[in-house]
Design an enzyme around this catalytic site. Sequence first.
Site, PDB file in Angstrom:
ATOM      1  N   GLU A 189       4.993  11.854  -4.082  1.00 55.95           N
ATOM      2  CA  GLU A 189       4.738  11.256  -5.262  1.00 55.95           C
ATOM      3  C   GLU A 189       3.003  11.967  -5.280  1.00 55.95           C
ATOM      4  OE1 GLU A 189       5.501   9.830  -8.125  1.00 55.95           O
ATOM      5  OE2 GLU A 189       7.311   9.409  -6.744  1.00 55.95           O
TER       6      GLU A 189
ATOM      7  N   CYS B 151      -4.229   9.007  -9.855  1.00 53.37           N
ATOM      8  CA  CYS B 151      -3.593   9.964  -9.729  1.00 53.37           C
ATOM      9  C   CYS B 151      -2.894  10.239 -11.632  1.00 53.37           C
ATOM     10  CB  CYS B 151      -2.487  10.270  -8.939  1.00 53.37           C
ATOM     11  SG  CYS B 151      -1.257   8.706 -10.014  1.00 53.37           S
TER      12      CYS B 151
END
Length: 479
Positions: free
Chosen positions: A248, A282
């Site tokens: 990720e 993010c």
Amino acid sequence: MFKIRNYINGELTEPQAGRFIDNYNPAGGEVYSLIPDSDVQDVENAVHAAQEAFPAWSKTTVEERHDVLSKIARLIKENLEKLAQAESIDNGKPVWLARSVDIPRATSNFEFFANAITQFASQSHETNQTAINYTLRRPLGVVGCISPWNLPLYLFTWKIAPALAAGNTVVAKPSEITPMTAYLLSEICIEAGLPKGVLNIVHGYGHTAGSAIVAHPMVKAISFTGGTQTGARIASVAAPMFKKLSLELGGKNPNIIFADCDYRQALETTIRSSFANQGQICLCGSRIFIEKPIYEKFKADLVQAVQGMKVGHPAKDDTRIGALVSKQHLEKVESYIGLAREEGGTVLCGGNRVAVDGYEKGYYLEPAVIEGLPNTCRTNQEEIFGPVVTLMPFESDEEVLGYANGVRYGLSCTLWTQNLTRAMRFATELEAGIVWVNTWLFRDLRTPFGGMKDSGVGREGGFEALQFFTEAKNVCIKY
Ligand code: NDP
């Protein structure tokens, strides 16, 4: 000074070599605790403990695993205030944010996977009434979980909980910048009676402790959240060893605002999606595309609201923007504001350091809104990961779709429109693992979570995570 310890084989231990790293409090810029500077030997001990614990742990019933993970969840909930304070001190985020988002989510991660494992069914396929195939899903063995500093306990537990629920044993490393809540989690695991060696937490630098976990031949899978460059480095080591990998990584997410949106909601949510957690999420929308007819009004309203956001000490309830996580990160974000100016951008507001009374050495920065830059410039192509957004006008669907997809990243996208046909078309054509329409960061832990392109490989969440942390074995019986 307080010394954080590793959690290996059920015990809190100092690193073998006796070396420690300074841990800074970003709100005041001072060292307030010490972190083990673990090396290959510490990782070796952790992996061996995990390997020894695996046979027994992998044979526990789902009910047994459910019970101990639920107990960990309950203890996190009972220690909410202590953990929230620790997270805020370690990371610089407002304590109200840690209290309302980070720590409750860590509880939910354990609760969710404690329950999910009891519902995790395997498939069976009957073949032409002559054979039955069924799929066994077995835990992998020892797995490695490596997490970043922005949502420390939230992301750490997001990996550990499914790994343990699926019957694996774990060697985990939190970011060395924010290790405190991972340490407190090890105390909680001891109190919860998690068998020794099932979870091992090794603190230290990525390039030493982190890379030793990745390179260890007994570690069967790596679940990593962090920067794209680090992800590539990890993949280059893990792929030739045929380890399972979940990555990720970074993002440069578009936030697309059409003139037909619910204006107030779009504005209010954009303030959050731009600057929550000092912009260090993010999923933050760092490139804001606004349809021409409402560009000037949206810009004026956004800038006015951002100028009203209080930058302050994380312990204060009225603080909207706390401290950035480290001096190094503060300097990186500032350098991007400088780059934006060099590239011809206009800083509409913010971008200056803030001296908070009594905490002048803290890492505070005014949230910045920038306009006048093309989508192709470095400011709009590279991940800044701080309280900085750029505004760009657009005139047509085609044009903004090109902008949105015109980056190497593909993590998430937010879309504001009342036009259902347009929303559905964009949802199909946007290159992003997650598309939010008329909302942002609205999470359901059952959904697949992850990015496309340079934002990562694989998906976390729900059964996707349990599939990642298990090996499928098909059995075919002819009758
Ligand atoms: P890094 O990639 O620098 O670090 C992440 C973790 O990996 C840290 O624990 C780090 O340790 C460790 N690490 C560093 N080098 C190695 C290595 N060679 N081998 C193994 N482990 C290593 O990311 P940041 O901590 O700076 O986090 C910010 C990044 O995380 C941003 O790019 C952000 O977009 C991304 N992120 C992605 C999310 C997603 O879901 N896609 C969610 C949240 C963040 P150390 O701290 O010592 O460097």
